[in-house]
Enzyme design. Structure first.
Site, PDB file in Angstrom:
ATOM      1  N   GLU A 254      29.907  29.002  36.783  1.00 12.77           N
ATOM      2  CA  GLU A 254      28.509  29.398  36.576  1.00 12.77           C
ATOM      3  C   GLU A 254      28.170  29.328  35.095  1.00 12.77           C
ATOM      4  O   GLU A 254      28.693  30.095  34.277  1.00 12.77           O
ATOM      5  CB  GLU A 254      28.250  30.818  37.085  1.00 12.77           C
TER       6      GLU A 254
ATOM      7  N   LYS B  84      38.694  45.147  50.933  1.00  6.22           N
ATOM      8  CA  LYS B  84      37.875  43.934  50.961  1.00  6.22           C
ATOM      9  C   LYS B  84      36.606  44.101  51.779  1.00  6.22           C
ATOM     10  O   LYS B  84      36.118  43.130  52.376  1.00  6.22           O
ATOM     11  CB  LYS B  84      38.710  42.742  51.474  1.00  6.22           C
TER      12      LYS B  84
ATOM     13  N   ASP C 277      43.636  39.151  43.539  1.00  6.89           N
ATOM     14  CA  ASP C 277      43.133  38.830  44.876  1.00  6.89           C
ATOM     15  C   ASP C 277      41.615  38.735  44.803  1.00  6.89           C
ATOM     16  O   ASP C 277      40.923  39.751  44.676  1.00  6.89           O
ATOM     17  CB  ASP C 277      43.561  39.919  45.871  1.00  6.89           C
TER      18      ASP C 277
ATOM     19  N   HIS D 182      19.204  30.317  31.473  1.00  5.39           N
ATOM     20  CA  HIS D 182      19.854  29.610  32.580  1.00  5.39           C
ATOM     21  C   HIS D 182      19.450  28.144  32.613  1.00  5.39           C
ATOM     22  O   HIS D 182      20.237  27.288  33.017  1.00  5.39           O
ATOM     23  CB  HIS D 182      19.534  30.298  33.907  1.00  5.39           C
TER      24      HIS D 182
END
Length: 595
Positions: A250, A382, A458, A556
Site C-alpha cells: 500500500e 483470529k 501470524d 494517496h
C-alpha cells in the site's frame, strides 16, 4: 626444398605430436584431479560442446538459441562418465548441473526483458516467436531425470503431491516438480484456456531457503511472493532510537508512518509499555445435564483446583505458566478460558498443549465430561470479540507521546484543537455510530499488518491485534497535543513460526531484537509488542493530521496510485452550479409553537 625446410616440415610435427601424448595428456589425467574446480570446468566445457555447436547453427538460422536449447536439451547433455567417481562426487556433479541451469535461466530472463522492450518498436513477425520461446524457458525449466520421474509418479497418482519432499534430492527440486504438476492440473481444469505460458509465470521460486519452511511455515510450496519492505523512523521509544520494518504493497503507508515518527522524534520521543501478558485457549466441554455443568464450574473456581490444574498444565512446557482459568456456562456447556505466560513464543501451541493436559485432570474428576472442541471460540483467536477487548489477549500495550504545538504546525501542517476535535468526531463518535468493536482508531490494522508480515508473525491475528482506541487531548494549557493508543491484545512472538525465516529474522534484528538470544524469557516478545504499539502511535498521529488538514486524497494520489487518468486540479477546485451541482435544499420551516 633444402634440408632445413625438410626438417621443419616432417620432423617438427612428429616431435610435437609425441610431446602432446607423452607430457600433456598424462598431466591432465594425473594433475587435474588434484584441482576439482579445474577438473569440473574442463568436463563441463567438454560436455557443453554439443549445445554450443547447436547454438551456432541456430544463430545463423535466426532462431532463439537459449530457448531452443532448453526445449531440446536433455539431462544427458550435462552428463559424463567417470568410473572412479563415488556417490558424493556424483551428488556434487548433480548440484553443479542444477546451478548451471539456474544461472542460464537467470541469463535468459535478462535477455527476455531486453527483447520485450525491443519488441515494442520492432515490426518483425518473428519477434513473438522469440518471446514465446524465451518465456517458456523461464517458467518451465528443464527437469532432470530424477525430477521427471517424480513428476510422472505425481501425475499418475502413485505419489501424493504433498509427499514430494520426502522423495526428492533437495527442497527446491520438490518445488520445481510441484510447479509442473500443478501447472498440468490447471491446464486440464481449464481446457478452454488460451494461455500459452505457465500459470506460475511471475511467481519466483529460486534462491529461497526451503529447508526452513518445510515442516514449519508452509506446505505444498510452489514458490514465494516478494513483498516490498520499507523502514519508518528513526523514532525514540523508551529512550532508544529504533526503526520500524513494514512489509506492505500500500503506497503512502510507510511515508505516512515515517512522518509520524518525525513528529514524535522532534517532540522528545514516546513511551510504550506492556500492561499485561497472557495467551489464551478456551475449550468447550459438555455434560449430560446443566446440574453437572454447574457442579464442575463450582469445583473449577476453587483455589485448590487451580493449583492442581497449574501443576499439570506447567508440566508440559519450560516456559508455559498458567495464570488463570475463567469459566463461562451456557446450559450444560462450559467454556474454560485458560490464560498462560509463554516466554518469547506467541504461545498458541504452548497453551493448547497445556490445556489438553488440564482437561485430563478434569476428566478424572468428572467422568461424564465430553470435550466438544479444544477451541470453543471463547479464546478468542483470529476473530473480533468483546472478551479480548475487555480482558486482553497476548500483550496489552499502551503507548503515549506529547507532540509540541510547533511540531504539529510545522511537520503535521495542522493545529492541536482541530486534531482533538477530529479524533472525537471520527474515532469515538463515528465508531460508536458504526457499532464498532475495538475499532476506535484511524487505521491501526495497517501498521500492525505491515509489521506482522515483516517480522514473521501470524498475519491472521491482525484481526484482534489491531483492536485499538486512539485518544487525543490538549496538553500544557492547549499549546501541545497528547496522543495515546491502547491495544489490548497484541499477539506476537520472537521464536517459532515465521520468525525462523532469514528475512523476517533480519527485520527483528534491525529493531534490536535478537531472536536467538533473550535477556530473560519473554523480554524479546514484550519489546516487539511495545514497538508495534509505538509504530501504531506514529501511524495514527500522521493520518489524523492528514484528515484534519484535508491532505489525505492528495497524498494517496501521489504515493498510492497513478495520476495519469486523474486530474488533481479537478479534485481541488470548487464546482459551480453549471457543472452539475444540485440546487441547495430550502431551509425547512417549522410552525410557531405556543408558550
Amino acid at each position: 626444398m633444402g634440408p632445413v625446410q625438410m626438417l621443419f616440415l616432417f620432423v617438427l610435427p612428429f616431435v610435437c605430436f609425441k610431446v602432446f601424448f607423452l607430457v600433456v595428456v598424462p598431466t591432465c589425467f594425473f594433475v587435474a584431479p588434484c584441482f576439482p574446480d579445474i577438473s569440473t570446468a574442463i568436463r563441463t566445457h567438454l560436455a557443453n560442446l554439443g549445445p554450443i555447436k547447436r547454438t551456432k547453427k541456430l544463430c545463423k538460422s535466426g532462431q532463439s538459441p537459449l530457448s531452443t536449447w532448453f526445449s531440446t536439451a536433455s539431462p544427458s547433455t550435462f552428463e559424463f562418465e567417470d568410473e572412479d567417481s563415488g556417490e558424493d562426487e556424483k551428488e556434487d556433479i548433480y548440484k553443479f548441473e542444477r546451478q548451471t541451469l539456474v544461472s542460464l535461466e537467470k541469463q535468459t530472463t535478462g535477455i527476455e526483458k531486453s527483447q520485450r522492450v525491443n519488441s515494442e518498436v520492432q515490426t518483425d513477425s518473428s519477434a513473438p516467436v522469440v518471446q514465446k520461446g524465451l518465456k517458456k524457458s523461464v517458467t518451465e525449466p528443464v527437469l532432470f531425470e530424477e525430477e521427471t520421474a517424480l513428476l510422472e509418479e505425481v501425475v499418475s497418482g502413485n505419489l501424493p503431491i504433498h509427499a514430494i519432499e520426502k522423495n526428492a534430492t533437495d527442497f527446491e527440486t520438490a518445488v520445481r516438480v510441484r510447479r509442473r504438476a500443478f501447472d498440468k492440473q490447471l491446464r486440464n481444469n481449464m481446457s478452454g484456456s488460451t494461455m500459452e505460458n505457465s500459470f506460475f509465470d511471475g511467481l519466483p521460486y529460486q534462491d529461497f531457503d526451503y529447508k526452513r519452511v518445510y515442516g514449519t511455515c508452509c506446505e505444498l510450496v510452489v514458490g514465494y511472493v516478494p513483498i516490498p519492505v520499507g523502514f519508518a523512523g528513526p523514532v525514540r521509544v523508551n529512550d532508544e532510537n529504533v526503526f520500524f520494518p513494514m512489509a506492505t504493497t500500500e503506497g503512502c503507508l510507510v511515508a505516512s508512518t515515517n512522518r509520524g515518527c518525525k513528529a514524535i522524534m522532534e517532540s522528545q520521543g514516546c513511551v510504550s509499555f506492556v500492561v499485561s501478558d497472557g495467551m489464551t485457549r478456551a475449550p468447550c466441554i459438555r455434560f449430560p445435564c446443566a446440574r453437572m455443568a454447574i457442579e464442575c464450574k463450582i469445583w473449577l473456581e476453587q483455589e485448590d483446583t487451580f493449583e492442581l490444574l497449574s501443576e499439570q498444565f506447567n508440566s508440559t512446557s519450560r516456559y508455559g505458566r498458567l495464570q488463570s482459568v475463567k469459566v463461562a456456562i451456557a446450559g450444560r456447556n462450559l467454556y474454560l478460558r485458560f490464560k498462560c505466560l509463554s516466554g518469547d513464543a506467541m504461545g498458541m501451541n504452548m497453551v493448547s498443549k497445556g490445556t489438553e493436559k488440564a482437561l485430563e485432570v478434569i476428566k478424572a474428576h468428572f467422568a461424564e465430561m465430553e470435550v466438544v472442541s479444544l477451541s470453543g471460540n471463547y479464546c478468542s483467536d483470529k476473530k473480533p470479540s468483546a472478551v479480548n477487548w475487555i480482558e486482553g489477549r497476548g500483550k496489552t500495550v499502551v503507548a503515549e507521546a506529547v507532540i509540541s504545538g510547533d511540531v504539529v504546525e510545522k511537520v503535521l501542517k495542522t493545529n492541536v484543537a482541530s486534531m482533538v476535535d477530529c479524533n472525537i468526531q471520527k474515532n469515538l463518535v463515528g465508531s460508536i455510530m458504526a457499532g464498532s468493536l475495538g475499532g476506535f482508531n484511524a487505521h491501526a490494522a495497517n501498521i500492525v499488518a505491515a509489521m506482522f508480515i515483516a517480522t514473521g508473525q501470524d498475519a491472521a491475528q491482525v484481526v484482534e491485534s489491531s483492536h485499538c482506541i486512539t485518544l487525543l487531548e490538549p496538553a500544557n494549557n492547549g499549546r501541545d497535543l497528547r496522543i495515546s493508543v491502547t491495544l489490548p491484545c497484541i499477539e506476537v512472538g520472537t521464536v517459532g513460526g515465521g520468525t525462523v525465516l532469514p528475512a523476517q529474522s533480519s527485520c527483528l534484528r534491525a529493531m534490536g531484537i535478537d531472536p536467538h538470544s533473550s535477556p530473560a524469557p519473554g523480554e524479546n516478545s514484550k519489546k516487539l509488542a511495545t514497538l508495534v504499539g509505538a509504530a501504531v502511535l506514529a501511524g495514527e498521529l500522521s493520518l489524523m493530521a492528514a484528515l484534519t488538514a484535508g491532505h489525505l486524497v492528495k497524498a494517496h494520489m501521489q504515493y498510492n496510485r497513478s495520476v495519469s487518468n486523474l486530474n488533481l486540479y479537478d479534485l481541488q477546485r470548487p464546482r459551480s452550479a453549471s457543472q452539475g451541482l444540485p440546487p441547495k435544499c430550502p431551509v425547512p420551516s417549522f410552525p410557531a409553537t405556543r408558550e
